[in-house]
Design a protein around this motif. Structure first.
Motif, PDB file in Angstrom:
ATOM      1  N   ALA B  88     -48.084 -54.989  52.763  1.00 25.55           N
ATOM      2  CA  ALA B  88     -49.343 -55.450  52.189  1.00 25.55           C
ATOM      3  C   ALA B  88     -49.171 -55.486  50.669  1.00 25.55           C
ATOM      4  CB  ALA B  88     -50.473 -54.511  52.571  1.00 25.55           C
ATOM      5  N   ARG B  89     -49.891 -56.401  50.054  1.00 28.72           N
ATOM      6  CA  ARG B  89     -49.645 -56.735  48.655  1.00 28.72           C
ATOM      7  C   ARG B  89     -49.806 -55.550  47.695  1.00 28.72           C
ATOM      8  NH1 ARG B  89     -51.851 -58.138  44.046  1.00 28.72           N
ATOM      9  NH2 ARG B  89     -53.845 -57.336  44.688  1.00 28.72           N
ATOM     10  N   ILE B  90     -50.916 -54.831  47.800  1.00 29.86           N
ATOM     11  CA  ILE B  90     -51.161 -53.782  46.808  1.00 29.86           C
ATOM     12  C   ILE B  90     -50.171 -52.640  47.012  1.00 29.86           C
ATOM     13  CG2 ILE B  90     -52.845 -52.234  45.760  1.00 29.86           C
ATOM     14  CD1 ILE B  90     -55.049 -54.044  46.753  1.00 29.86           C
ATOM     15  N   PHE B  91     -49.885 -52.336  48.280  1.00 29.56           N
ATOM     16  CA  PHE B  91     -48.910 -51.287  48.542  1.00 29.56           C
ATOM     17  C   PHE B  91     -47.565 -51.661  47.916  1.00 29.56           C
ATOM     18  CE2 PHE B  91     -45.575 -49.090  50.738  1.00 29.56           C
ATOM     19  CZ  PHE B  91     -46.065 -47.803  50.844  1.00 29.56           C
ATOM     20  N   TYR B  92     -47.200 -52.923  48.055  1.00 30.75           N
ATOM     21  CA  TYR B  92     -45.936 -53.434  47.521  1.00 30.75           C
ATOM     22  C   TYR B  92     -45.849 -53.187  46.014  1.00 30.75           C
ATOM     23  CZ  TYR B  92     -42.156 -56.896  46.879  1.00 30.75           C
ATOM     24  OH  TYR B  92     -40.983 -57.536  46.577  1.00 30.75           O
ATOM     25  N   ARG B  93     -46.918 -53.583  45.291  1.00 31.17           N
ATOM     26  CA  ARG B  93     -46.856 -53.381  43.832  1.00 31.17           C
ATOM     27  C   ARG B  93     -46.930 -51.897  43.475  1.00 31.17           C
ATOM     28  NH1 ARG B  93     -49.621 -57.309  40.548  1.00 31.17           N
ATOM     29  NH2 ARG B  93     -49.622 -55.783  38.877  1.00 31.17           N
ATOM     30  N   ASN B  94     -47.731 -51.147  44.166  1.00 28.30           N
ATOM     31  CA  ASN B  94     -47.821 -49.716  43.886  1.00 28.30           C
ATOM     32  C   ASN B  94     -46.457 -49.052  44.036  1.00 28.30           C
ATOM     33  OD1 ASN B  94     -50.538 -49.846  43.418  1.00 28.30           O
ATOM     34  ND2 ASN B  94     -51.151 -48.996  45.374  1.00 28.30           N
ATOM     35  N   ALA B  95     -45.749 -49.397  45.103  1.00 25.02           N
ATOM     36  CA  ALA B  95     -44.455 -48.780  45.362  1.00 25.02           C
ATOM     37  C   ALA B  95     -43.497 -49.063  44.200  1.00 25.02           C
ATOM     38  CB  ALA B  95     -43.894 -49.282  46.684  1.00 25.02           C
ATOM     39  N   PHE B  96     -43.451 -50.308  43.758  1.00 18.65           N
ATOM     40  CA  PHE B  96     -42.575 -50.636  42.629  1.00 18.65           C
ATOM     41  C   PHE B  96     -43.014 -49.938  41.357  1.00 18.65           C
ATOM     42  CE2 PHE B  96     -41.037 -54.031  45.277  1.00 18.65           C
ATOM     43  CZ  PHE B  96     -39.686 -53.972  44.988  1.00 18.65           C
ATOM     44  N   ASN B  97     -44.320 -49.959  41.113  1.00 22.97           N
ATOM     45  CA  ASN B  97     -44.833 -49.345  39.894  1.00 22.97           C
ATOM     46  C   ASN B  97     -44.533 -47.852  39.832  1.00 22.97           C
ATOM     47  OD1 ASN B  97     -45.832 -51.684  38.815  1.00 22.97           O
ATOM     48  ND2 ASN B  97     -47.921 -51.384  39.509  1.00 22.97           N
ATOM     49  N   MET B  98     -44.364 -47.240  41.022  1.00 25.26           N
ATOM     50  CA  MET B  98     -44.180 -45.793  41.066  1.00 25.26           C
ATOM     51  C   MET B  98     -42.759 -45.370  41.355  1.00 25.26           C
ATOM     52  SD  MET B  98     -47.445 -44.453  42.734  1.00 25.26           S
ATOM     53  CE  MET B  98     -46.397 -43.070  42.656  1.00 25.26           C
ATOM     54  N   GLY B  99     -41.922 -46.339  41.690  1.00 29.88           N
ATOM     55  CA  GLY B  99     -40.531 -46.009  41.949  1.00 29.88           C
ATOM     56  C   GLY B  99     -40.247 -45.516  43.358  1.00 29.88           C
ATOM     57  N   LEU B 100     -41.054 -45.936  44.338  1.00 25.49           N
ATOM     58  CA  LEU B 100     -40.702 -45.686  45.747  1.00 25.49           C
ATOM     59  C   LEU B 100     -39.982 -46.938  46.235  1.00 25.49           C
ATOM     60  CD1 LEU B 100     -40.956 -44.170  48.534  1.00 25.49           C
ATOM     61  CD2 LEU B 100     -43.043 -45.514  48.878  1.00 25.49           C
ATOM     62  N   PRO B 101     -38.679 -46.828  46.560  1.00 19.10           N
ATOM     63  CA  PRO B 101     -37.963 -48.038  46.972  1.00 19.10           C
ATOM     64  C   PRO B 101     -38.488 -48.566  48.312  1.00 19.10           C
ATOM     65  CG  PRO B 101     -36.449 -46.234  46.456  1.00 19.10           C
ATOM     66  CD  PRO B 101     -37.821 -45.655  46.531  1.00 19.10           C
ATOM     67  N   ILE B 102     -38.743 -49.855  48.365  1.00 10.43           N
ATOM     68  CA  ILE B 102     -39.148 -50.481  49.634  1.00 10.43           C
ATOM     69  C   ILE B 102     -38.347 -51.755  49.822  1.00 10.43           C
ATOM     70  CG2 ILE B 102     -41.475 -49.523  49.601  1.00 10.43           C
ATOM     71  CD1 ILE B 102     -42.510 -52.200  48.690  1.00 10.43           C
ATOM     72  N   LEU B 103     -38.035 -52.053  51.063  1.00 12.22           N
ATOM     73  CA  LEU B 103     -37.207 -53.222  51.364  1.00 12.22           C
ATOM     74  C   LEU B 103     -37.825 -54.016  52.501  1.00 12.22           C
ATOM     75  CD1 LEU B 103     -33.741 -51.444  51.238  1.00 12.22           C
ATOM     76  CD2 LEU B 103     -34.520 -53.207  49.635  1.00 12.22           C
ATOM     77  N   GLU B 104     -37.772 -55.332  52.366  1.00 13.56           N
ATOM     78  CA  GLU B 104     -38.256 -56.201  53.435  1.00 13.56           C
ATOM     79  C   GLU B 104     -37.071 -56.658  54.280  1.00 13.56           C
ATOM     80  OE1 GLU B 104     -42.022 -58.734  52.111  1.00 13.56           O
ATOM     81  OE2 GLU B 104     -40.465 -58.790  50.585  1.00 13.56           O
ATOM     82  N   CYS B 105     -37.152 -56.413  55.589  1.00 12.97           N
ATOM     83  CA  CYS B 105     -36.050 -56.743  56.483  1.00 12.97           C
ATOM     84  C   CYS B 105     -36.636 -57.303  57.779  1.00 12.97           C
ATOM     85  CB  CYS B 105     -35.241 -55.477  56.772  1.00 12.97           C
ATOM     86  SG  CYS B 105     -34.042 -55.673  58.089  1.00 12.97           S
ATOM     87  N   ASN B 106     -36.136 -58.459  58.210  1.00 14.47           N
ATOM     88  CA  ASN B 106     -36.709 -59.113  59.397  1.00 14.47           C
ATOM     89  C   ASN B 106     -36.307 -58.475  60.719  1.00 14.47           C
ATOM     90  OD1 ASN B 106     -38.222 -61.026  58.093  1.00 14.47           O
ATOM     91  ND2 ASN B 106     -36.466 -62.387  57.840  1.00 14.47           N
TER      92      ASN B 106
END
Ligand code: SF4
Lengths: 419, 166
Positions: B88-106
């Motif tokens: 989800a969009r806000i979670f995505y930006r929050n994670a980057f802004n806070m330094g929690l690595p997240i990856l999109e994988c199909n």
């Protein structure tokens, strides 16, 4: 190629003539908003940044609406962080208990968010202001902290989906039903990262309350923002209240859309979203027999005076069903006072309802009507996730004020026509 | 940058109320939040999870509210990265802004609770340690890589302020 109104607003705030979907921009914000849940983290980050003053004390707005009047010691401590910061920074717009209302109902009402604005708020339903023709989107506390320091936000320009409503509305069908129906069709990630632009003859005649309700729930389809082109209805609404100048933008005829959806509203009956996602929608005729324990009429989605008027019209002369609790929450002090003056409180009290002061309250399971294990509620709010309104094994059914009011009288989920 | 850990698998539309229920939002203390991480999806999660484990999910992870308490709770619970088909969009930006690595994988439907993965953030490659299978992830946009390199959004801004004052 032309631009959508979302793209135009972003371009202007990025100081450029043209943007296209996918562009990463640094944009100027008109308003940066926080509440008693998200602002404490933002304030801490703000302090750590070394900044001494916010970028503009007229444009950072704090509304402690979630747990104020303080519901417990921990939330009292959080609200105090906002109070102290607002005082120290001399913020023009800090709304404490007494002036406080649910943020997304309060800001449009006070003329603080306006057509053509770029608004960010550390609250996901910041997208509500799209109903006025603003670009408004929810962000996290860190984004809010950054904006409080710099007056800017980084954004990726979203693709747009155009949603066109035409036809004739059936009785009791309103903004809430249109947005629930749309989410039911496209799903909770149907507009992920995108702008939802609502248009068509139905939107053009829809009152501002309904427009705000629709834009409010764009996030429930995963959208970055929801937006409606400003027109004479918008002008009538903002003219009297605007605290600043504003600009009307509209989409170019040759603007690009990732998708265009057309809905004929003749087919849309009042909608109910079943637990535990807003996309689980059904027409009221397909709900079946669901006995309920509680009804909540309020929130940033449907706690405006128009919503209370609709509910009162239906409840008038009836009593709340035995075994059902009705909680009415005017979203702002203005709504509260107006409802009182218009005699709506008499109608609600005569029927056996509880009237709460303005607050988010039970919408997020905070206070003023939290659900017990196994309880079921109909709510005019916007989310019915697991545990949203209390116990993880409670259930929330989302509906319009009309359906909520009728359900309170019936003691089970039903529409006004069943009374 | 690399990490490895055990998978905890979740489904579609894991919302922020499941990640950290609103009843715990009267604090923003990471330790407190970590105790209730994923509680309404898996009540024992906080007890079972160990340092550097990985959350894997399907579509639309983190939908719902803008609460940064969600990535904070996940990070404080010891999770080293979240892999999902989409966020989800806000979670995505929050994670980057806070330094929690997240990856999109199909291909997250091929991963299950208990699998051991190693993740290389530079190449975006995930390796399944038991089967040796590898999975690709979507590249992270340059702008966001810069954010991560400066150690999150606020560090980025702190640097700017310091430069202005210098
Ligand atoms: S009323 Fe509900 S959805 Fe709206 S801001 Fe408050 S908690 Fe959020």
């Amino acid at each position: 190629m032309g631009m959508t109104l979302t793209e135009k607003i972003l371009a202007v705030h990025a100081g450029t003539d043209q943007v296209k979907p996918g562009d990463l921009i640094n944009a100027r914000v008109d308003i940066a908003l926080g509440n008693d849940i998200t602002a404490p983290i933002a304030i801490e980050e703000f302090k750590k940044s070394g900044a001494l003053t916010v970028f503009d004390k007229d444009r950072v707005i704090l509304v402690p609406d979630h747990f104020v009047p303080n519901k417990d010691i921990k939330s009292a401590m959080q609200a105090k962080i906002l109070r102290d910061f607002a005082k120290e920074q001399g913020l023009t717009y800090f709304f404490d208990a007494g002036e406080m209302g649910v943020e997304h109902a309060l800001l449009p009402e006070k003329g603080l968010v306006l057509p053509g604005d770029l608004v960010i708020g550390a609250d996901s339903h910041t997208c509500t202001y799209g109903g006025l023709g603003a670009f408004a989107t929810g962000v996290g506390s860190t984004d809010l902290a950054a904006a409080m320091v710099t007056g800017e936000v980084w954004l990726k320009v979203p693709e747009s989906i155009k949603i066109v409503f035409s036809g004739t509305l059936r009785p009791w069908v309103e903004g809430k039903d249109l947005i629930l129906y749309t989410i039911g069709k496209i799903g909770v990630d149907g507009a992920l990262y995108m702008a939802m632009e609502f248009t068509g003859p139905i939107i053009e005649t829809l009152p501002m309350a309904g427009r705000l309700t629709i834009a409010n729930m764009a996030i429930e389809a995963g959208a970055k923002n929801g937006i409606i082109s400003p027109d004479t209805i918008t002008r009538d609404y903002v003219e009297q209240r605007a605290v600043r100048d504003y600009t009307f933008f509209s989409s170019d005829p040759d603007a690009g859309y990732a998708q265009v959806l057309e809905f004929n509203v003749n087919d849309i009956e009042p909608q109910v979203a079943f637990p535990h996602l807003p996309e689980n929608t059904r027409g009221i005729s397909e709900v079946g027999q669901i006995i309920i324990d509680q009804v909540v009429i309020g929130s940033c989605t449907n706690g405006r005076i128009e919503d209370l008027r609709t509910a009162a019209k239906i409840i008038k002369g009836h009593a709340v069903a035995k075994g059902t609790r009705l909680i009415v929450i005017p979203a702002t002090p203005y709504v509260y006072r107006t409802a009182l003056k218009e005699g709506l409180f008499d109608i609600f009290l005569d029927a056996g309802a509880v009237i709460s002061p303005p607050t988010c309250g039970p919408c997020l399971g905070g206070h003023m009507g939290v659900l017990a294990k196994g309880e079921k509620a109909v709510a005019t709010t916007n989310r019915n996730f697991v545990g949203r309104m209390g116990h993880p094994e409670s259930e929330v059914y989302l509906a319009s004020p009309a359906v909520a009011a009728a359900s309170a009288v019936l003691g089970l989920i039903g529409g006004p026509d069943q009374l | 940058m690399k990490t490895s850990g055990k998978v905890w698998k979740f489904g579609d539309d894991i919302d922020t109320d499941l990640i950290i229920p609103a009843r715990y939002l009267n604090t923003s203390d990471p330790e407190e939040l970590a105790k209730h991480c994923m509680e309404d999806a898996d009540p024992k999660f906080a007890d079972k999870v160990s340092e550097s484990d990985i959350i894997v999910a399907e579509n639309n992870f983190g939908c719902g509210s803008s609460r940064e308490h969600a990535p904070i709770a996940i990070k404080a619970a010891g999770i080293s990265c979240v892999i999902a088909k989409s966020f989800a969009r806000i979670f995505y930006r929050n994670a980057f802004n806070m330094g929690l690595p997240i990856l999109e994988c199909n291909e997250t439907d091929q991963l299950n609770t208990g699998d051991s993965l190693s993740v290389d953030f530079d190449t975006g490659m995930i390796t399944h340690q038991q089967t040796g299978n590898t999975y690709k992830t979507k590249p992270i946009p340059v702008f966001m890589q810069e954010l991560i390199q400066s150690g999150g959004l606020m560090n980025h801004i702190r640097k700017k302020i310091q430069n202005n004052q210098a």
